[in-house]
Scaffold this active site. Structure first.
Site, PDB file in Angstrom:
ATOM      1  N   ASP A 120      -8.535  -2.909   5.692  1.00  0.00           N
ATOM      2  CA  ASP A 120      -8.360  -4.299   6.104  1.00  0.00           C
ATOM      3  C   ASP A 120      -7.194  -4.337   7.100  1.00  0.00           C
ATOM      4  O   ASP A 120      -7.385  -4.036   8.272  1.00  0.00           O
ATOM      5  CB  ASP A 120      -8.126  -5.118   4.827  1.00  0.00           C
ATOM      6  CG  ASP A 120      -8.091  -6.605   5.043  1.00  0.00           C
ATOM      7  OD1 ASP A 120      -8.945  -7.115   5.784  1.00  0.00           O
ATOM      8  OD2 ASP A 120      -7.216  -7.269   4.465  1.00  0.00           O
ATOM      9  N   GLY A 135     -10.678   0.228  -6.291  1.00  0.00           N
ATOM     10  CA  GLY A 135     -11.838  -0.179  -5.505  1.00  0.00           C
ATOM     11  C   GLY A 135     -12.813   0.911  -5.105  1.00  0.00           C
ATOM     12  O   GLY A 135     -13.988   0.639  -4.887  1.00  0.00           O
TER      13      GLY A 135
HETATM   14  P1  IMP Z   1      -5.159  -3.183   3.535  1.00  0.00           P
HETATM   15  O1  IMP Z   1      -3.916  -2.499   3.046  1.00  0.00           O
HETATM   16  O2  IMP Z   1      -4.867  -4.550   4.053  1.00  0.00           O
HETATM   17  O3  IMP Z   1      -5.964  -2.359   4.506  1.00  0.00           O
HETATM   18  O4  IMP Z   1      -6.036  -3.506   2.264  1.00  0.00           O
HETATM   19  C1  IMP Z   1      -6.803  -2.582   1.676  1.00  0.00           C
HETATM   20  C2  IMP Z   1      -7.145  -3.034   0.270  1.00  0.00           C
HETATM   21  O5  IMP Z   1      -7.286  -4.441   0.154  1.00  0.00           O
HETATM   22  C3  IMP Z   1      -8.490  -2.476  -0.109  1.00  0.00           C
HETATM   23  O6  IMP Z   1      -8.374  -1.183  -0.641  1.00  0.00           O
HETATM   24  C4  IMP Z   1      -9.016  -3.500  -1.082  1.00  0.00           C
HETATM   25  O7  IMP Z   1      -8.597  -3.205  -2.410  1.00  0.00           O
HETATM   26  C5  IMP Z   1      -8.385  -4.802  -0.652  1.00  0.00           C
HETATM   27  N1  IMP Z   1      -9.336  -5.605   0.139  1.00  0.00           N
HETATM   28  C6  IMP Z   1      -9.297  -5.844   1.463  1.00  0.00           C
HETATM   29  N2  IMP Z   1     -10.322  -6.603   1.868  1.00  0.00           N
HETATM   30  C7  IMP Z   1     -11.047  -6.852   0.754  1.00  0.00           C
HETATM   31  C8  IMP Z   1     -12.262  -7.583   0.523  1.00  0.00           C
HETATM   32  O8  IMP Z   1     -12.916  -8.157   1.419  1.00  0.00           O
HETATM   33  N3  IMP Z   1     -12.690  -7.603  -0.771  1.00  0.00           N
HETATM   34  C9  IMP Z   1     -12.041  -6.978  -1.787  1.00  0.00           C
HETATM   35  N4  IMP Z   1     -10.919  -6.281  -1.615  1.00  0.00           N
HETATM   36  C10 IMP Z   1     -10.410  -6.223  -0.353  1.00  0.00           C
END
Ligand code: IMP
Ligand code: MG
Length: 173
Positions: free
Chosen positions: A97, A39
Site C-alpha cells: 500500500d 495477511g
Molecule cells: P503499507 O505499509 O502501507 O504498504 O501497508 C501494508 C499493510 O497494510 C498490508 O500488509 C496490509 O496488512 C495492510 N493493508 C493495506 N491495504 C489493505 C487493504 O486494502 N485491505 C486490507 N489490508 C490492507
C-alpha cells in the site's frame, strides 16, 4: 456485504503462474520463504505449493493498520526464529500500500546478510505509495480500494473469504 473483485479461479491461476516464475528465477537454490503475518498466510499456503523444489517456510509478524487506515508505525509482533545470513529470501506480502511495511522489513532483513532478497506481493496499490520499494512479483495490481478476503482483513475479520472482495457498491461508484 462484499462484491467480488478477484474470484477464486483467477487467484488460483495467478498463484500457479507465480510459483513457476519464482522457481525459474531461483534456479535450484533452496528458497527461504518468509510470510508477513497475518495477511499473507492464505496466499503463502497456496504459493509454496505452487513452487517446485526446495522451500523452507518462516514467518514474521508486523502490524501497522487499525481499521482501513495505516497507523504509520511498523511494529514487529513476531520475530523470525531463524538465521537468514547467506540464504535466498523470498518475502511474501499480502498487499503493498504505502510501502512503509515493506521498506522497514527490507532494511531489517538485508542488514542480516542474506544471499539474496526478493519480494512477492499478492496485491499492489501503486497509487498509494509514499515510500519507493521494489516488488519482484505482483499477483494483481489494483486501484485504491480497500479489499478483504484471501487472508486480508478488516479489523481481523473476513480473512477466510476465498475471494478478494470490496465493500458492496464500491465498484459501481
Ligand atoms: P503499507 O505499509 O502501507 O504498504 O501497508 C501494508 C499493510 O497494510 C498490508 O500488509 C496490509 O496488512 C495492510 N493493508 C493495506 N491495504 C489493505 C487493504 O486494502 N485491505 C486490507 N489490508 C490492507
Ligand atoms: Mg491487515
Amino acid at each position: 456485504m462484499w462484491d467480488v473483485l478477484i474470484d477464486e479461479q483467477r487467484i488460483a491461476a495467478r498463484v500457479a503462474a507465480l510459483g513457476t516464475e519464482i522457481r525459474d528465477a531461483f534456479g535450484d537454490d533452496p528458497i527461504m520463504v518468509i510470510g508477513v503475518l497475518k495477511g499473507s498466510f492464505v496466499f503463502m499456503a497456496d504459493l509454496v505449493r505452487a513452487i517446485p523444489g526446495p522451500v523452507e517456510c518462516e514467518f514474521l509478524g508486523v502490524s501497522s493498520y487499525v481499521g482501513t487506515e495505516s497507523s504509520g508505525a511498523v511494529q514487529i509482533t513476531h520475530e523470525l526464529r531463524c538465521d537468514v545470513a547467506g540464504r535466498h529470501l523470498l518475502l511474501v506480502e499480502d498487499i503493498i500500500d504505502t510501502g512503509r511495511t515493506l521498506d522497514a522489513l527490507q532494511r531489517a532483513l538485508e542488514a542480516r546478510g542474506p544471499a539474496s532478497f526478493r519480494v512477492v506481493a499478492l496485491l499492489d496499490k501503486p497509487s498509494r505509495r509514499t515510500v519507493q520499494v521494489q516488488v519482484d512479483w505482483t499477483g494483481f495490481t489494483i486501484e485504491d480500494l480497500f479489499v478483504v478476503g484471501y487472508g486480508l482483513d478488516l479489523d481481523q475479520r473476513y480473512r477466510n473469504e476465498p475471494f478478494i472482495g470490496v465493500p458492496r457498491g464500491t465498484l459501481d461508484r
